[in-house]
Design an enzyme around this catalytic site. Sequence first.
Site, PDB file in Angstrom:
ATOM      1  CG  ASP A  41      -1.737  -1.253   1.343  1.00  0.00           C
ATOM      2  OD1 ASP A  41      -2.249  -1.719   0.316  1.00  0.00           O
ATOM      3  OD2 ASP A  41      -1.826  -1.794   2.456  1.00  0.00           O
ATOM      4  CE  LYS A  71       3.010  -2.226  -4.516  1.00  0.00           C
ATOM      5  NZ  LYS A  71       2.724  -1.956  -3.111  1.00  0.00           N
ATOM      6  N   GLY A  87      -4.202  -4.036  -4.475  1.00  0.00           N
ATOM      7  CA  GLY A  87      -5.162  -3.014  -4.886  1.00  0.00           C
ATOM      8  C   GLY A  87      -4.366  -1.779  -5.249  1.00  0.00           C
ATOM      9  CG  HIS A  88      -1.302  -1.772  -7.655  1.00  0.00           C
ATOM     10  ND1 HIS A  88      -0.350  -2.298  -8.481  1.00  0.00           N
ATOM     11  CD2 HIS A  88      -1.016  -2.249  -6.416  1.00  0.00           C
ATOM     12  CE1 HIS A  88       0.478  -3.062  -7.772  1.00  0.00           C
ATOM     13  NE2 HIS A  88       0.076  -3.047  -6.525  1.00  0.00           N
ATOM     14  CD  GLN A 117       0.792  -8.600  -2.804  1.00  0.00           C
ATOM     15  OE1 GLN A 117       1.561  -9.242  -3.490  1.00  0.00           O
ATOM     16  NE2 GLN A 117      -0.432  -8.340  -3.223  1.00  0.00           N
TER      17      GLN A 117
HETATM   18  P1  IMP Z   1      -2.676 -12.766   1.324  1.00  0.00           P
HETATM   19  O1  IMP Z   1      -1.574 -12.501   0.395  1.00  0.00           O
HETATM   20  O2  IMP Z   1      -4.002 -12.250   0.839  1.00  0.00           O
HETATM   21  O3  IMP Z   1      -2.766 -14.174   1.807  1.00  0.00           O
HETATM   22  O4  IMP Z   1      -2.383 -11.909   2.674  1.00  0.00           O
HETATM   23  C1  IMP Z   1      -1.229 -12.148   3.474  1.00  0.00           C
HETATM   24  C2  IMP Z   1      -0.856 -10.881   4.232  1.00  0.00           C
HETATM   25  O5  IMP Z   1      -0.406  -9.905   3.295  1.00  0.00           O
HETATM   26  C3  IMP Z   1      -1.996 -10.224   5.006  1.00  0.00           C
HETATM   27  O6  IMP Z   1      -1.462  -9.595   6.152  1.00  0.00           O
HETATM   28  C4  IMP Z   1      -2.504  -9.161   4.046  1.00  0.00           C
HETATM   29  O7  IMP Z   1      -3.145  -8.104   4.707  1.00  0.00           O
HETATM   30  C5  IMP Z   1      -1.204  -8.734   3.396  1.00  0.00           C
HETATM   31  N1  IMP Z   1      -1.403  -8.246   2.035  1.00  0.00           N
HETATM   32  C6  IMP Z   1      -1.640  -8.970   0.931  1.00  0.00           C
HETATM   33  N2  IMP Z   1      -1.734  -8.187  -0.150  1.00  0.00           N
HETATM   34  C7  IMP Z   1      -1.558  -6.931   0.286  1.00  0.00           C
HETATM   35  C8  IMP Z   1      -1.511  -5.663  -0.372  1.00  0.00           C
HETATM   36  O8  IMP Z   1      -1.635  -5.547  -1.592  1.00  0.00           O
HETATM   37  N3  IMP Z   1      -1.297  -4.585   0.437  1.00  0.00           N
HETATM   38  C9  IMP Z   1      -1.100  -4.701   1.770  1.00  0.00           C
HETATM   39  N4  IMP Z   1      -1.112  -5.856   2.420  1.00  0.00           N
HETATM   40  C10 IMP Z   1      -1.342  -6.964   1.683  1.00  0.00           C
END
Ligand code: IMP
Length: 423
Positions: free
Chosen positions: A13, A16, A40-41, A224
Amino acid sequence: MAVDLLLGLQWGDEGKGKIVDVLTSKYNIIARFQGGPNAGHTLVFNGKKHVLHTIPSGIFHDDAMNLVGNGVVIDPVIFKGELKKLEEQNIDYRKSLLISRKAHIILPTHRLLDAASEASKGKAKIGSTLKGIGPTYMDKTGRNGIRVGDLELSDWKERYRTLADKHESMIAFYDAKIEYDLEELEIEFFKAIDILKSLKFIDSEEYIHQAQKAGKTILAEGAQGSLLDIDFGTYPYVTSSNTTAAGACTGLGVAPNQIGEVFGIFKAYTTRVGSGPFPTELFDEDGATMGRVGQEFGATTGRPRRCGWLDLVALKYACQVNGVTQLMMMKGDVLSGFKTLKVCTAYKYKGEIIHHFPYNIEPENVEPIYTEVSGWQEDLTAMSEDSQLPKALNDYIEFLEKELEVPITIVSVGPDRKQTIFR
Ligand code: IMP
């Protein structure tokens, strides 16, 4: 031509999407290399906000090609929703969107497995976005996954059934029982697969090699952040892919010696969504102010993000792991109004002062050591020139550059494309 990389250096977040959008006019190809709809970009231009999950952030530019690389995992249902939103804005994505045959597909049962796994973890849950990311990457490394290229095979539906049946028996194995109607989910899934199949599938590593040979400029877009990397992040509270620079090599088929600039994006403070340790997290009015002013809610899940001071120990670590050559600081405008700012420059780790990011940053082991710097009061959001930035902000930037030993070349002062200052 070398491939430039753009990565988040914190827990995701960082902004990017906005920076890819700002830089896209310099690139012929924008390529996503890992992650999936957990991302979520957010892009803001012409007074409108756009959120992309799987589609590269160059899609709004007429001249850029957009590649979903082999390292990405695609949920056809979410993808279909993204395409629909593009259609509503008259974006002709068919001419500018390419999908790697080697990208893996998120099945409805991957999402169900994610939900069952998280529910059964109780207090130890990861805080996953529940988009099926972990189970899909597990099937990839376990050599059971279904790839985009498989959709071109006559027996792909049989492969699908075998895997979905296996998933159902795994779901039953979990303590936490979840309710679902797979038949209904499959109707939606197969409709979305038909839409996906109407797009252009390619052997993307060959496409990238030929593009490089032809002198095309390529920007690899990460998702991420580095602290969520499966190897280097705060395991197990991480995502299931390599979010760091090496992930661009495996997620696109780019050789390490073909990487050019590495743009590292960070917020002027720190946020985290989901579970896991966060040494500089604030539980006071300062943290609440960052959350409120910075509108810190997940672009994918809407969950409030945890907020805290900038952590230079973590940021330095991310710069090293990625080989960052240029830094881009986001959301400096959110810190306007703080009299003083704190920056974590070391950790007290098991009673000792350390300057590196250790194996374990759980609160019982790590206490942040702060340096205080002056804040700035000016509203930055209408500024467009480096020379307009307040002295205290310039001092903050110079302090960070000295600590991190990497130049900060962009300062973002608001979500809009136009609110970007080049230094
Ligand atoms: P997952 O990748 O959805 O399984 O999530 C694993 C961890 O990564 C969790 O703590 C999510 O909140 C975090 N996470 C996954 N994708 C994002 C992102 O795009 N932005 C921020 N945190 C993320």
